[in-house]
Design an enzyme around this catalytic site. Structure first.
Site, PDB file in Angstrom:
ATOM      1  N   HIS A  55     -23.523 -38.517 -51.058  1.00 52.34           N
ATOM      2  CA  HIS A  55     -24.980 -38.406 -50.919  1.00 52.34           C
ATOM      3  C   HIS A  55     -25.358 -36.956 -50.670  1.00 52.34           C
ATOM      4  CE1 HIS A  55     -23.759 -38.699 -46.717  1.00 52.34           C
ATOM      5  NE2 HIS A  55     -24.972 -38.396 -46.306  1.00 52.34           N
ATOM      6  N   HIS A  57     -26.850 -35.056 -48.361  1.00 51.91           N
ATOM      7  CA  HIS A  57     -26.963 -34.277 -47.119  1.00 51.91           C
ATOM      8  C   HIS A  57     -26.067 -33.041 -47.145  1.00 51.91           C
ATOM      9  CE1 HIS A  57     -28.764 -37.791 -44.581  1.00 51.91           C
ATOM     10  NE2 HIS A  57     -29.677 -37.090 -45.224  1.00 51.91           N
ATOM     11  N   ASP A  59     -24.263 -31.466 -45.043  1.00 51.32           N
ATOM     12  CA  ASP A  59     -22.896 -31.483 -44.492  1.00 51.32           C
ATOM     13  C   ASP A  59     -21.919 -32.253 -45.389  1.00 51.32           C
ATOM     14  OD1 ASP A  59     -24.356 -33.813 -43.658  1.00 51.32           O
ATOM     15  OD2 ASP A  59     -22.801 -34.241 -42.185  1.00 51.32           O
ATOM     16  N   HIS A  60     -22.404 -32.699 -46.552  1.00 52.85           N
ATOM     17  CA  HIS A  60     -21.530 -33.365 -47.538  1.00 52.85           C
ATOM     18  C   HIS A  60     -21.426 -32.593 -48.844  1.00 52.85           C
ATOM     19  CE1 HIS A  60     -21.238 -37.230 -45.236  1.00 52.85           C
ATOM     20  NE2 HIS A  60     -22.200 -36.586 -44.608  1.00 52.85           N
ATOM     21  N   HIS A 111     -28.930 -45.165 -45.529  1.00 57.79           N
ATOM     22  CA  HIS A 111     -28.857 -43.866 -44.857  1.00 57.79           C
ATOM     23  C   HIS A 111     -29.648 -42.835 -45.669  1.00 57.79           C
ATOM     24  CE1 HIS A 111     -27.106 -40.506 -42.673  1.00 57.79           C
ATOM     25  NE2 HIS A 111     -26.618 -39.999 -43.785  1.00 57.79           N
ATOM     26  N   ASP A 132     -21.558 -41.783 -45.232  1.00 61.08           N
ATOM     27  CA  ASP A 132     -22.279 -42.041 -43.983  1.00 61.08           C
ATOM     28  C   ASP A 132     -22.922 -43.425 -43.970  1.00 61.08           C
ATOM     29  OD1 ASP A 132     -21.649 -39.533 -43.068  1.00 61.08           O
ATOM     30  OD2 ASP A 132     -23.670 -38.702 -43.280  1.00 61.08           O
ATOM     31  N   HIS A 170     -17.576 -39.179 -40.443  1.00 65.81           N
ATOM     32  CA  HIS A 170     -17.841 -38.603 -39.114  1.00 65.81           C
ATOM     33  C   HIS A 170     -16.981 -39.272 -38.048  1.00 65.81           C
ATOM     34  CE1 HIS A 170     -21.358 -36.010 -39.893  1.00 65.81           C
ATOM     35  NE2 HIS A 170     -21.697 -36.913 -40.799  1.00 65.81           N
TER      36      HIS A 170
END
Ligand SMILES: [Zn+2]
Length: 258
Positions: A55, A57, A59-60, A111, A132, A170
């Site tokens: 996805h 975001h 941090d990905h 999410h 996530d 995470h």
């Protein structure tokens, strides 16, 4: 068998690195940072051959550009023009060949709306890269989707074999377990699992991967049909919740306020 290794990134992210044994061939899932991946590849003499994204975001996806500058490789990910450098956009039911295995795509919105997961259907080594959407003892926050969407997304995981290894991105397990025990204090396997995870974290060992069998036993977001959990969530809100999707929505709401 693939070997799957967590590369720690940021505060509590894991970038999962998959390697074909006795080869130097590797792929990574959700590289939010490039530096730790490049360091791992170099130390272990590995060559990156693909990137998988779940996805949008940061941090990905934040490490994609630098990884491509180092080695141009295919980047698989959801249909979302906001993610740069996706070379093949995927949707429900698509299958891709990665490290000589077939990876099947599930759309799991909730999410985020673009969220996808990757499944390796294998009798010997079934795998789920869930990004996530699912954590050990928890699930992703609803940033874009509805509780109904997330409920139906997680239902897709209940169709997979219980032995499936699950690779969330995470290390949220201990915090999730505090909440899970508040929701289901009478669940003894949950308390046993917490004890085990506390020991792992004391020596800085990842609690992940987990398995679907483990999560079905302890994860409140996969247990909306359990009578005790339904009663406890109902009591918390002073309601009488019977439909699993309503129980799920209220469990998520409770977690957001926890
Ligand atoms: Zn996310």
């Amino acid at each position: 068998m693939l070997s799957v290794t967590p590369i720690p990134a940021f505060n509590d992210n894991y970038i999962w690195l998959l390697q074909l044994p006795e080869s130097n061939r590797a792929v990574v899932v959700d590289p939010g940072q490039a530096e730790p991946v490049l360091a791992y590849l170099q130390t272990n003499g590995l060559t990156l051959e693909a990137i998988l994204i779940t996805h949008h975001h940061h941090d990905h996806v934040g490490g994609i550009e630098q990884l491509l500058a180092n080695t141009p490789v295919p980047v698989f990910g959801p249909i979302n023009p906001a993610i740069n450098n996706i070379s093949q956009a995927l949707s429900e039911g698509d299958e891709i060949q990665v490290l000589d295995k077939t990876f099947r795509v599930l759309e799991v919105p909730g999410h985020t709306l673009d969220h996808i997961a990757y499944v390796v259907d294998s009798r010997e080594q079934p795998l789920l890269f869930c990004g996530d959407s699912l954590f050990s003892a928890g699930c992703g926050r609803l940033f874009e989707g509805t509780a109904e969407q997330m409920y139906h997304s997680l239902q897709k995981y209940t169709d997979l074999p219980e032995q499936t290894s699950v690779f969330p991105t995470h290390e949220y397990t201990l915090a999730n377990l505090d909440f899970a025990i508040a929701v289901e204090p009478e669940n003894q396997p949950l308390r046993d699992y917490q004890k085990n995870c506390l020991q792992l974290r004391e020596v800085n060992t990842p609690t992940l991967p987990t398995s679907l069998e483990q999560e079905f036993a302890i994860n409140p977001f996969l247990r909306s049909s359990e009578v005790n959990l339904q009663r406890n969530v109902s009591n918390h809100f002073g309601l009488s919740l019977a439909e699993p999707v309503d129980v799920f929505r209220h469990t998520r709401l409770w977690k957001d306020q926890f």
